[in-house]
Each structure stands twice: as C-alpha cells, then as structure tokens.
Design an enzyme around this catalytic site. Structure first.
Site, PDB file in Angstrom:
ATOM      1  N   ASN A 153       0.790  -1.224   0.000  1.00 26.65           N
ATOM      2  CA  ASN A 153       0.000   0.000   0.000  1.00 26.65           C
ATOM      3  C   ASN A 153       0.824   1.276   0.000  1.00 26.65           C
ATOM      4  O   ASN A 153       0.345   2.350   0.354  1.00 26.65           O
ATOM      5  CB  ASN A 153      -0.956  -0.003   1.199  1.00 26.65           C
ATOM      6  N   VAL A 183       1.627   7.108   0.428  1.00 25.54           N
ATOM      7  CA  VAL A 183       0.807   6.099   1.101  1.00 25.54           C
ATOM      8  C   VAL A 183      -0.591   6.086   0.485  1.00 25.54           C
ATOM      9  O   VAL A 183      -1.198   7.137   0.277  1.00 25.54           O
ATOM     10  CB  VAL A 183       0.706   6.394   2.614  1.00 25.54           C
ATOM     11  N   CYS A 184      -1.085   4.888   0.188  1.00 20.37           N
ATOM     12  CA  CYS A 184      -2.404   4.748  -0.419  1.00 20.37           C
ATOM     13  C   CYS A 184      -3.298   3.905   0.478  1.00 20.37           C
ATOM     14  O   CYS A 184      -3.216   2.672   0.475  1.00 20.37           O
ATOM     15  CB  CYS A 184      -2.285   4.103  -1.800  1.00 20.37           C
ATOM     16  N   ILE A 185      -4.118   4.565   1.284  1.00 17.62           N
ATOM     17  CA  ILE A 185      -5.106   3.872   2.104  1.00 17.62           C
ATOM     18  C   ILE A 185      -6.405   4.672   2.048  1.00 17.62           C
ATOM     19  O   ILE A 185      -6.407   5.876   1.774  1.00 17.62           O
ATOM     20  CB  ILE A 185      -4.652   3.710   3.575  1.00 17.62           C
TER      21      ILE A 185
END
Length: 241
Positions: free
Chosen positions: A87, A94-96
């Site tokens: 992620n 950051v990819c959330i």
C-alpha cells in the site's frame, strides 16, 4: 511556535491536534514540525510494531502535508524511508482509504464510510498506517509486485515459507536502525517499551512550545463542540443509509 490568532479553521484545528498529541502521546510514532511557523507540514516517524516483520524499524514520513481546508479534506502522507509494501507507491506515497477525499466513487470499490471524513484526525491516520504495516490491503495495491510477494509469503506453508518478502522487509528495517542512531532515537523492540507513553521516546528538541492566545483557548470548546456535532450528524447519516 507563534501563538498568533487566526480565523483560519484549518490552522486552529491543527493547533489543537498538535497540542493534544504532545499532551496525550500514543505509542508507535513521534511528531515534530520542520518549520514551527508552518502548521501545514508535519514531520513524522513511525516505529515498527514488536512481534511483526517491522520490529525495531524507524520509518520516517518525509512530510505530512495538510490542505488549506483541513479537516474537510485529508492530508497527503509520503514516506522518506524506502518502503516495500503493498500500500505504498514506489515514490513513498501512502495509499489507504482513510486518505482518500470524501467523495462517492463506486469505481474505487471503497465505501464512502471508509474514506476521509472531518471526524478523522492525525492520530487515526497514523494508527491506521501502523496497523497497515502488518496487515496490508492487497485488494487494490499501490505496489502490485509487493502485494504478490506478500501473498506468497502469507499463504505459503510454514515449513516451506516463501522468504522473499520477509528478506526485503528485514533488510529495510536494518537500514532504518542506522537512521535512528543518527537521530539519537531509541526504537522500542518489546511490547512493554512500545506501549510506554511516547513522551519518553521524544528528544527534548521535539517538544513544541505552545503560546496560544486567549482567543484560541476560548475557541477550543467551540471546536470540540463542532466536532461532536459533525460526528453526530455523520452517525445519523450512516444510520439512515
């Protein structure tokens, strides 16, 4: 940090959040301001949770950048430390879900309730990232190769475990230990030490002096009342849906 009052809701919200984080620290991370005159950019370091592949790690977030309309839109979070994670993009972004703007996007596969909303804050973001270290979301990965490697490591039989993912993470953790030494930071490696108030892990230079004026102090109650109102409305909306 200057205590000049401002009618900018974002500045007031960030002042309040930073003050609370320093007064009521949470284990697992430390926060400072690269420039005390700029509340819209925070420096963050995350400690690897004990009992995970990241144990003993010291992972720097290059900058947490807040938008001018915070908290109605989320900040951007980017790692300075090299991170091999499903992620985290190769450039460190950051990819959330919690960092995605609060819009209804059926194509994303995310529920609106999983995205950012004004009741979230820096604390919930950082705790989500710490949790994500050991439990990646592999359904919509930012790093496909890392996601495939993680699944092989997770799903392989214990006696014949695929070690590639584990090997890369442990190598990166060891590299971060040198950074911790340079920064004079003692990284907790046991659950007991990890759960000790983060105040004991900060260096004196990390302490932020708050010179908040009376107008801001008077407004703190208004800010908290507003947050409670938003929270109440949000819960009501979810109940109706």
């Amino acid at each position: 940090m200057a205590g000049t009052s401002s009618t900018n809701p974002a500045i007031r919200a960030l002042q309040l959040e930073l003050k609370k984080i320093h007064e009521e620290p949470v284990e697992g991370f430390r926060v400072s301001l690269p420039n005390e005159d700029n509340l819209f950019e925070w420096q963050v370091a995350i400690f690897g949770p004990p009992g995970t592949l990241y144990e003993g790690g010291y992972f720097k977030v290059a900058i947490m950048t807040f938008p001018q309309d915070y908290p109605y839109n989320p900040p951007k979070v980017k790692f300075l430390t090299k991170m091999w994670h499903p992620n985290v993009y190769e450039n460190g972004d950051v990819c959330i879900s919690i960092l995605h703007p609060p819009v209804d996007d059926p194509q994303s596969g995310e529920l609106p309730s999983e995205r950012w909303n004004p009741t979230q804050n820096v604390r919930t973001i950082l705790l989500s990232i710490i949790s994500l270290l050991n439990e990646p979301n592999t359904y919509s990965p930012a790093n496909v190769d890392a996601s495939v490697m993680f699944r092989k490591w997770r799903d392989s039989v214990n006696g014949d475990k695929d070690k590639d993912y584990e090997r890369i993470i442990k190598k990166q953790v060891n590299q971060t230990k040198e950074e911790a030494k340079k920064d004079g930071v003692i990284v907790p490696t046991t659950l007991e030490d990890y759960c000790i108030s983060a105040a004991h892990l900060r260096r004196p230079s990390d302490d932020v002096q708050f010179d908040l004026d009376e107008d801001f102090i008077d407004d703190v109650g208004d800010e908290e009342d507003a947050i409670e109102t938003i929270d109440s409305n949000d819960d009501s909306g979810q109940a109706e849906s």
